[in-house]
Design an enzyme around this catalytic site. Structure first.
Site, PDB file in Angstrom:
ATOM      1  N   GLU A 118       0.824  -1.213   0.000  1.00 42.02           N
ATOM      2  CA  GLU A 118       0.000   0.000   0.000  1.00 42.02           C
ATOM      3  C   GLU A 118       0.856   1.260   0.000  1.00 42.02           C
ATOM      4  O   GLU A 118       0.364   2.338   0.323  1.00 42.02           O
ATOM      5  CB  GLU A 118      -0.963   0.014   1.199  1.00 42.02           C
ATOM      6  CG  GLU A 118      -1.875  -1.191   1.332  1.00 42.02           C
ATOM      7  CD  GLU A 118      -2.877  -1.359   0.184  1.00 42.02           C
ATOM      8  OE1 GLU A 118      -2.888  -0.527  -0.740  1.00 42.02           O
ATOM      9  OE2 GLU A 118      -3.620  -2.343   0.209  1.00 42.02           O
ATOM     10  N   HIS A 142      -2.609   2.004   8.472  1.00 43.60           N
ATOM     11  CA  HIS A 142      -3.695   1.177   7.934  1.00 43.60           C
ATOM     12  C   HIS A 142      -3.782  -0.110   8.747  1.00 43.60           C
ATOM     13  O   HIS A 142      -2.761  -0.764   8.987  1.00 43.60           O
ATOM     14  CB  HIS A 142      -3.417   0.855   6.463  1.00 43.60           C
ATOM     15  CG  HIS A 142      -4.291  -0.203   5.887  1.00 43.60           C
ATOM     16  ND1 HIS A 142      -5.669  -0.106   5.864  1.00 43.60           N
ATOM     17  CD2 HIS A 142      -4.005  -1.394   5.308  1.00 43.60           C
ATOM     18  CE1 HIS A 142      -6.182  -1.189   5.290  1.00 43.60           C
ATOM     19  NE2 HIS A 142      -5.180  -1.983   4.947  1.00 43.60           N
ATOM     20  N   HIS A 144      -6.737  -3.538  10.066  1.00 46.78           N
ATOM     21  CA  HIS A 144      -7.937  -4.326   9.758  1.00 46.78           C
ATOM     22  C   HIS A 144      -8.750  -4.561  11.031  1.00 46.78           C
ATOM     23  O   HIS A 144      -8.889  -5.706  11.470  1.00 46.78           O
ATOM     24  CB  HIS A 144      -7.536  -5.677   9.151  1.00 46.78           C
ATOM     25  CG  HIS A 144      -6.814  -5.606   7.841  1.00 46.78           C
ATOM     26  ND1 HIS A 144      -6.189  -6.700   7.260  1.00 46.78           N
ATOM     27  CD2 HIS A 144      -6.621  -4.572   6.977  1.00 46.78           C
ATOM     28  CE1 HIS A 144      -5.648  -6.347   6.097  1.00 46.78           C
ATOM     29  NE2 HIS A 144      -5.885  -5.061   5.917  1.00 46.78           N
ATOM     30  N   GLU A 172     -17.001  10.630  23.693  1.00 43.17           N
ATOM     31  CA  GLU A 172     -15.754  11.331  23.360  1.00 43.17           C
ATOM     32  C   GLU A 172     -15.449  11.328  21.857  1.00 43.17           C
ATOM     33  O   GLU A 172     -14.540  12.032  21.422  1.00 43.17           O
ATOM     34  CB  GLU A 172     -14.587  10.707  24.127  1.00 43.17           C
ATOM     35  CG  GLU A 172     -14.830  10.671  25.622  1.00 43.17           C
ATOM     36  CD  GLU A 172     -13.903  11.564  26.424  1.00 43.17           C
ATOM     37  OE1 GLU A 172     -12.705  11.550  26.134  1.00 43.17           O
ATOM     38  OE2 GLU A 172     -14.389  12.270  27.325  1.00 43.17           O
ATOM     39  N   HIS A 213     -12.678  -3.945   4.203  1.00 44.53           N
ATOM     40  CA  HIS A 213     -11.225  -4.109   4.237  1.00 44.53           C
ATOM     41  C   HIS A 213     -10.604  -3.556   5.525  1.00 44.53           C
ATOM     42  O   HIS A 213      -9.911  -4.295   6.232  1.00 44.53           O
ATOM     43  CB  HIS A 213     -10.600  -3.438   3.001  1.00 44.53           C
ATOM     44  CG  HIS A 213      -9.118  -3.629   2.882  1.00 44.53           C
ATOM     45  ND1 HIS A 213      -8.462  -3.830   1.696  1.00 44.53           N
ATOM     46  CD2 HIS A 213      -8.142  -3.640   3.826  1.00 44.53           C
ATOM     47  CE1 HIS A 213      -7.164  -3.972   1.914  1.00 44.53           C
ATOM     48  NE2 HIS A 213      -6.948  -3.848   3.203  1.00 44.53           N
TER      49      HIS A 213
HETATM   50  O1  2HA Z   1      -1.522  -6.893   3.645  1.00 42.79           O
HETATM   51  O2  2HA Z   1      -3.286  -4.682   4.610  1.00 42.79           O
HETATM   52  O3  2HA Z   1      -4.127  -3.690   2.324  1.00 42.79           O
HETATM   53  C1  2HA Z   1      -1.333  -5.580   3.765  1.00 42.79           C
HETATM   54  C2  2HA Z   1      -2.622  -4.920   3.637  1.00 42.79           C
HETATM   55  C3  2HA Z   1      -3.067  -4.575   2.282  1.00 42.79           C
HETATM   56 ZN    ZN Z   2      -5.224  -3.973   4.286  1.00 45.38          ZN
END
Ligand code: 2HA
Ligand code: ZN
Length: 275
Positions: A118, A142, A144, A172, A213
């Protein structure tokens, strides 16, 4: 001899990777973290750089403002879980060329590899957020987080719907992200298209949901950025718990309550998301 871990920015970066892993947001190689180093931090780290930097690699995206910058980045296919055990094999420092369209690895990924898949999204988000914050933004993260991802299966995929649901999930929240969150519809990850779609949201928001995602967040430092991810996912967890109780919502924080919180805490809520 001093270890690279003795450099405080490196230790803070490694700690954030480990914190994300401990939260359960980084199954397998999921998620990625980049940090735009200050000039002073780059100079502190420079003695550890490789004798020969690797070859320049074209990114498929371009941001002239970021030419010559250095970034800490997690490695593509590497596991957050392993960063604290062997940072030199799982993360890297990359230098951006003067044109702002290629990188080269100057430290790390000793057993081979590339920065996160990414990286184009991170890089373009750095450009956009840095511009939007007068250079204050340094971290793009980023992850998940499961509850937030679950919400993308039941709520309309709009910034307004997600921002309202999250603000109402904990008192909050409007203080922590008064601007709300953006939403990117489902797209193939890893390329220039999702990078540009995310950037469009990041011009307005400091967080962007990726449908089915995960979540991208940005901030000036590790604490603020991790805290934003943590707060949004906690709100999502509360939302999911409430919906799972099977009785619907009996009472919630009203729009005028949200306005009152914003007034008390001196933040500006995105008024167009309120009724
Ligand atoms: O594996 O999270 O979006 C890495 C990620 C791709
Ligand atoms: Zn990801």
């Amino acid at each position: 001899m001093k270890s690279i871990r003795d450099i405080s920015v490196m230790e803070a970066y490694i700690r954030m990777c480990d914190d994300g892993w401990l939260q359960g947001w980084h199954e397998r190689n999921g998620g990625n973290l980049t940090y735009r180093l200050t000039h002073a931090e780059t100079e502190e780290l420079r003695p550890f750089f490789k004798d020969q930097p690797q070859a320049w690699v074209s990114m498929g995206v371009k941001a002239e403002d970021l030419g010559g910058e250095f970034f800490l980045a997690t490695g593509s296919g590497k596991y957050f879980r392993n960063v604290t055990l062997a940072p030199q094999d799982n993360i890297c420092i990359v230098e951006i060329n003067p044109a702002g369209d290629s990188y080269r690895i100057v430290w790390g990924l000793e057993k081979g590899g590339r920065p996160t898949s990414e990286f184009p999204t991170h890089f373009m988000n750095h450009a956009v957020r840095s511009r939007a914050t007068n250079g204050q933004c340094r971290v793009i993260y980023h992850a998940h987080p499961a509850n937030l991802i679950a919400m993308t299966y039941t709520l309309p995929l709009t910034a307004r719907d997600f921002s309202r649901a999250l603000w109402q999930s904990a008192t909050e929240c409007p203080v922590v992200f008064p601007g709300g969150v953006g939403v990117v519809p489902w797209m193939v990850p890893g390329g220039a298209d999702i990078a540009m779609a995310t950037c469009k949201e990041m011009e307005t928001f400091d967080a962007a949901v990726w449908a089915h995602h995960g979540l991208f967040v940005s901030g000036p430092d590790f604490d603020t950025t991790f805290g934003l991810m943590h707060t949004i996912e906690k709100a999502a967890q509360i939302y999911v718990l409430v919906m799972s109780m099977g009785q619907g919502v009996r009472q919630t924080i009203q729009d005028n309550d949200l306005r009152a919180i914003a007034k008390e805490f001196g933040v500006t809520l995105r008024e167009e998301f309120l009724d």
